[in-house]
Write a protein that holds these residues in place. Structure first.
Motif, PDB file in Angstrom:
ATOM      1  N   PHE A 229       0.819  -1.215   0.000  1.00  0.00           N
ATOM      2  CA  PHE A 229       0.000   0.000   0.000  1.00  0.00           C
ATOM      3  C   PHE A 229       0.852   1.264   0.000  1.00  0.00           C
ATOM      4  O   PHE A 229       0.604   2.201  -0.728  1.00  0.00           O
ATOM      5  N   ARG A 230       1.906   1.255   0.835  1.00  0.00           N
ATOM      6  CA  ARG A 230       2.716   2.476   0.965  1.00  0.00           C
ATOM      7  C   ARG A 230       4.077   2.296   0.304  1.00  0.00           C
ATOM      8  O   ARG A 230       4.569   1.173   0.180  1.00  0.00           O
ATOM      9  N   ARG A 231       4.664   3.439  -0.092  1.00  0.00           N
ATOM     10  CA  ARG A 231       5.985   3.386  -0.718  1.00  0.00           C
ATOM     11  C   ARG A 231       7.005   2.694   0.179  1.00  0.00           C
ATOM     12  O   ARG A 231       7.818   1.900  -0.290  1.00  0.00           O
ATOM     13  N   GLU A 232       6.949   3.024   1.500  1.00  0.00           N
ATOM     14  CA  GLU A 232       7.933   2.440   2.424  1.00  0.00           C
ATOM     15  C   GLU A 232       7.825   0.918   2.426  1.00  0.00           C
ATOM     16  O   GLU A 232       8.828   0.212   2.561  1.00  0.00           O
ATOM     17  N   ASP A 233       6.583   0.422   2.293  1.00  0.00           N
ATOM     18  CA  ASP A 233       6.421  -1.038   2.295  1.00  0.00           C
ATOM     19  C   ASP A 233       7.057  -1.645   1.053  1.00  0.00           C
ATOM     20  O   ASP A 233       7.650  -2.723   1.098  1.00  0.00           O
TER      21      ASP A 233
ATOM     22  N   HIS B 293       7.192   2.820  -7.304  1.00  0.00           N
ATOM     23  CA  HIS B 293       6.123   3.617  -6.704  1.00  0.00           C
ATOM     24  C   HIS B 293       6.226   5.059  -7.181  1.00  0.00           C
ATOM     25  O   HIS B 293       7.196   5.429  -7.882  1.00  0.00           O
TER      26      HIS B 293
ATOM     27  N   THR C 271       3.346  -0.333  -5.682  1.00  0.00           N
ATOM     28  CA  THR C 271       1.987   0.114  -5.367  1.00  0.00           C
ATOM     29  C   THR C 271       1.123  -0.257  -6.569  1.00  0.00           C
ATOM     30  O   THR C 271       1.643  -0.647  -7.619  1.00  0.00           O
TER      31      THR C 271
ATOM     32  N   THR D 104      -1.039  -6.065   1.263  1.00  0.00           N
ATOM     33  CA  THR D 104      -2.196  -5.364   1.839  1.00  0.00           C
ATOM     34  C   THR D 104      -3.393  -5.668   0.950  1.00  0.00           C
ATOM     35  O   THR D 104      -3.241  -5.731  -0.275  1.00  0.00           O
TER      36      THR D 104
ATOM     37  N   ASP E 174      -5.602  -3.173   8.422  1.00  0.00           N
ATOM     38  CA  ASP E 174      -5.634  -2.603   7.063  1.00  0.00           C
ATOM     39  C   ASP E 174      -7.065  -2.216   6.701  1.00  0.00           C
ATOM     40  O   ASP E 174      -7.322  -1.163   6.118  1.00  0.00           O
TER      41      ASP E 174
END
Ligand SMILES: Nc1ncnc2c1ncn2[C@@H]1O[C@H](COP(=O)(O)OP(=O)(O)OP(=O)(O)O)[C@@H](O)[C@H]1O
Length: 453
Positions: free
Chosen positions: A261-265, A288, A314, A333, A365
């Motif tokens: 879901f997130r860039r960091e992930d 991403h 993403t 996610t 989530d």
């Protein structure tokens, strides 16, 4: 459509000579082409992901000559299709906000020339709304050059679809400008309500409806409860390694996508794969919106040609991707709707060979998405928007199902399907699914009761 219908032998010759296919992918693909070419009819096409929808308008476009207009929502998707057609020697082009001035001028000249040298013109619904484009299309119609109009990803027309785009709602203009040109609407995800909304909005006239089951029997569907995996990255890398080992044992090259879901992930997954799997020869990159366009294009290209095996991305990644050997798609996610999940997971196994789609579910989530949706709804203050919460609940229902996951998807799209027996974890390892559900639901809730809501 004017003139007599083309000989079927000629259609088959074009199928082979231009597209390189010895036959149709399915009886339904042939039926859709026949409906346009022989019936001159409007057609509603609903095939599963990877089902071969594009050919149902591209083949008629070549056979009919003249110009076929294609409306498609995403520039990336349009550009991929135009490039693919050009490589087959079909004169296809797009005019959009990114088209350089000189190229745009040249294309407009070509579209005004008679005979018009262009076979397929791809536009976004937004570009179609400009006066200049509408005048051009009207002229193509008045001069009997326009042969067919196709609306791809037609679920974007419907407010009830998961991917609603307001500009799609205004596509009835096609019917007003070109009242007798056949229109095709194509999608992979249309429940009955979405189908009738599309047919009404686009003003399709007595359309031939050609549907194939959404069931993708080569996809193994799995859900894992995230809370049971304290070392999620470890579990994902083990999964990736196992998929590559299995493919190597079958003598196949494999590639995969991990959605986060997130860039960091995305970065975290890519880092973990690089740390643990580089020794096994598995290369991974993150993709991403934080990367610049050049970097994103490079990664997509390297993945497409097989230099990079896994992309941790993403959901911006993969739209319009048609890569044959994607052996696994992992969702770290959940998706925001079952339709979106079906599209994203559906990038696996497009060559018809076995592939695995695994999703990691967490109640946290779900709560985060609910919160974000409520915030978005408040900021829009648009009471007429349909309740997007339904989409999330359907997705959650899939995740918490203790019955066949393929059947859950089929039911969602209004189809009946008996349990697949082996192609989902619910059928293959019911006890393990029950155990996981007991863990998330607590001992007082029966997992089966979760799946029958
Ligand atoms: N008649 C055919 N014979 C063999 N392969 C085919 C045939 N028609 C299409 N294909 C191939 O099937 C694959 C999927 O086709 P296409 O991209 O049109 O799918 P789609 O239905 O648009 O899927 P999605 O909704 O996932 O984008 C492509 O690789 C295409 O080349």
């Amino acid at each position: 459509m004017s003139g007599s219908p083309p000989e079927w032998d000629h259609v088959l010759k074009v199928l082979e000579a231009t597209f390189g296919f010895a036959g149709f992918k399915s009886a339904e693909q042939e039926a859709a082409v026949r409906a346009v070419l022989h019936g001159g009819q409007d057609v509603f096409v609903c095939f599963p992901t990877g089902g071969g929808k594009s050919l149902t308008y591209q083949l008629p476009a070549v056979v009919l000559g003249g110009v076929t207009l294609v409306i498609s929502p995403l520039l990336a998707l349009i550009e991929d299709q135009v490039t693919a057609l050009q490589s087959l020697g079909v004169h296809a082009a797009t005019i959009n906000s990114r088209t350089p001035r000189a190229e745009r001028f040249d294309l407009l000249q070509q579209l005004r020339a008679r005979p018009c040298p262009l076979r397929l013109l791809y536009l976004t619904p937004e570009t179609l709304q400009t006066d200049e484009m509408q005048q051009l299309i009207q002229a193509l119609y008045d001069d009997s050059v326009l042969r067919l109009m196709a609306v791809d990803e037609a679920h974007c027309v419907s407010e009830w679809g998961h991917d609603f785009r307001p500009a799609f709602r205004r596509l009835a203009v096609l019917r007003r400008l070109c009242p007798t040109t056949p229109v095709m609407a194509l999608t992979a995800t249309a429940q009955a309500q979405v189908q009738s909304d599309i047919i009404t909005t686009l003003k399709l006239r007595n359309p031939a409806v050609v549907r194939r089951s959404t069931y993708r029997d080569n996809l193994t569907l799995e859900v894992r409860m995230k809370d049971m995996y304290p070392n999620l990255m470890g579990d994902i890398t083990t999964f990736i390694e196992a998929q590559h080992e299995a493919a190597t044992a079958r003598g196949q090259a494999a590639s995969g996508i991990i959605y986060a879901f997130r860039r960091e992930d995305c970065e975290a997954v890519a880092g973990a794969v690089q740390r643990h799997l580089t020794r096994a020869g598995i290369r991974c990159a993150a993709y991403h919106a934080g990367l610049n366009a050049e970097e994103r294009n490079r990664i997509q290209h390297e993945w497409t040609v097989g230099h990079i095996h896994v992309v941790a991305a993403t959901i911006a990644f993969g739209m319009g991707i048609d890569k044959a050997n994607v052996r696994y798609v992992v969702h770290a996610t959940m998706s925001k709707s079952l339709e979106a999940y079906y599209q994203e997971a559906g990038r696996a196994g497009r060559d018809g060979q076995p592939a695995v789609c695994r999703l990691y579910y967490a109640q946290s989530d779900m709560s985060l998405f609910q919160y974000l949706q409520q915030k978005e709804a408040k900021s829009r203050q648009n009471k007429e928007q349909p309740d997007r919460g339904d989409h999330l609940r359907h997705m959650q229902h899939y995740c918490l199902a203790a019955t066949c996951r393929h059947a859950v998807i089929a039911r969602h799209f209004g189809e009946a399907l008996s349990p697949c027996q082996t192609r989902c974890d619910c059928c293959r390892e019911p006890e393990s699914v029950q155990k996981q559900l007991r863990c998330v639901a607590g001992p007082s809730l029966s997992p089966l009761s979760l799946s029958t809501s």
